[in-house]
Design an enzyme around this catalytic site. Structure first.
Site, PDB file in Angstrom:
ATOM      1  CG  ASP A  69      -3.683   4.984   4.353  1.00 49.21           C
ATOM      2  OD1 ASP A  69      -4.520   4.755   3.450  1.00 49.21           O
ATOM      3  OD2 ASP A  69      -3.090   4.067   4.954  1.00 49.21           O
ATOM      4  CG  HIS A  92      -1.915   1.078   1.286  1.00 49.13           C
ATOM      5  ND1 HIS A  92      -2.870   1.262   0.298  1.00 49.13           N
ATOM      6  CD2 HIS A  92      -2.135   2.068   2.194  1.00 49.13           C
ATOM      7  CE1 HIS A  92      -3.631   2.296   0.610  1.00 49.13           C
ATOM      8  NE2 HIS A  92      -3.209   2.810   1.750  1.00 49.13           N
TER       9      HIS A  92
END
Length: 295
Positions: free
Chosen positions: A237, A213
């Protein structure tokens, strides 16, 4: 398509008081999709050339680029050009990291319940319909929150500036939806993803269950009026509930005079403590810095 969108939303929602992790839920949804299903947005390789192509096509001035960070020692960090306005981290989604995210989510909910102020920034939600677009979203977060650096003197602009201006008054969910409906930015991202500079093929959807990620680290809006030194390091995020505050940033003298915030040094410290220390045997981390290139 509408029905598929609703199914994805239901599978990855995660309420404000929910302990579920949207990142894990999204990864699980993507992994079980049909192996021949096309990702709506092509994934970006962790490659400075790829990220720079996308950034330049949406308004980053030619004097700025993404650069590899080869390590966390002072000597290796010193090799990265300055000033540095943002950093993107690619990390492995391991169980120790998922557990730390669960703890952090609870702490964030507690701070929100207490009404504590949080640093501001242009933040958007990563919806499951993006597919494997966390690299693009991290890039959007980095670029949109670093315009104070690279647009100094009136340069910059382009598609990123237009997207920010059109969505500045929307919430994170609405901004994520707006990005899904932004054809200029999707075209720029997909074009960069297919560039010849890419060194690896896109992984198979039915490959090993090791997910990665991208997240961005950059500076918040000033906390104290127009005082630039009151900016704080934030982690952006799109699978979290909002920006994560990592505290103040030191300012360092620049060659030729002046000073700049040590975004890279502050980010390196956070990555070592909040990511790598959780799973010390894992080396699958990659770091890129958004810097003004040497003349």
């Amino acid at each position: 398509m509408a029905a598929q969108s609703a199914q994805l939303d239901a599978a990855t929602a995660g309420g404000a008081g929910d302990d579920s992790d949207r990142l894990k839920n999204i990864n699980d949804v993507l992994r079980v999709q049909a192996t021949d299903a096309d990702s709506p947005w092509l994934p970006l390789e962790s490659n400075p050339a790829i990220f720079s192509e996308f950034a330049h096509s949406v308004g980053l001035p030619p004097s700025w680029d993404w650069h590899d960070v080869y390590g966390f020692d002072d000597e290796l960090l010193a090799m990265v050009p300055r000033p540095c306005a943002a950093v993107i981290l690619l990390f492995p989604c391991t169980e120790p990291i998922y557990e730390a995210r669960r703890v952090e989510a609870g702490e964030m909910r507690a701070r929100q319940a207490r009404g504590e102020a949080t640093p501001g920034g242009f933040f958007l939600k990563q919806h499951a319909e993006f597919g494997n677009a966390c690299g693009t979203i991290a890039s959007v977060h980095a670029l949109s929150n670093s315009r104070w650096a690279y647009e100094d003197g009136g340069s910059g602009g382009g598609g990123m500036a237009a997207f920010c201006a059109a969505n500045v008054d929307k919430d994170a969910d609405e901004r994520g939806r707006a990005l899904l409906a932004a054809p200029e930015l999707k075209f720029a991202s997909d074009t960069a993803a297919m560039d010849n500079a890419a060194q690896t093929a896109c992984p198979d959807r039915d490959g090993p269950d090791l997910d990665h990620h991208f997240v961005a680290f950059c500076l918040s809006e000033p906390m104290d009026g127009d005082d630039e030194r009151s900016r704080r390091l934030i982690e952006l995020d799109g699978t979290k509930s909002g920006p994560v505050d990592h505290g103040p940033v030191d300012w360092a003298a620049m060659e030729g005079g002046g000073s700049s915030p040590d975004v890279l040094g502050a980010t390196a410290a956070v990555v070592k403590e909040r990511f790598m220390a959780l799973d010390p045997g894992n080396i699958e981390y990659s770091l890129m810095a958004l810097c003004k290139s040497p003349v």
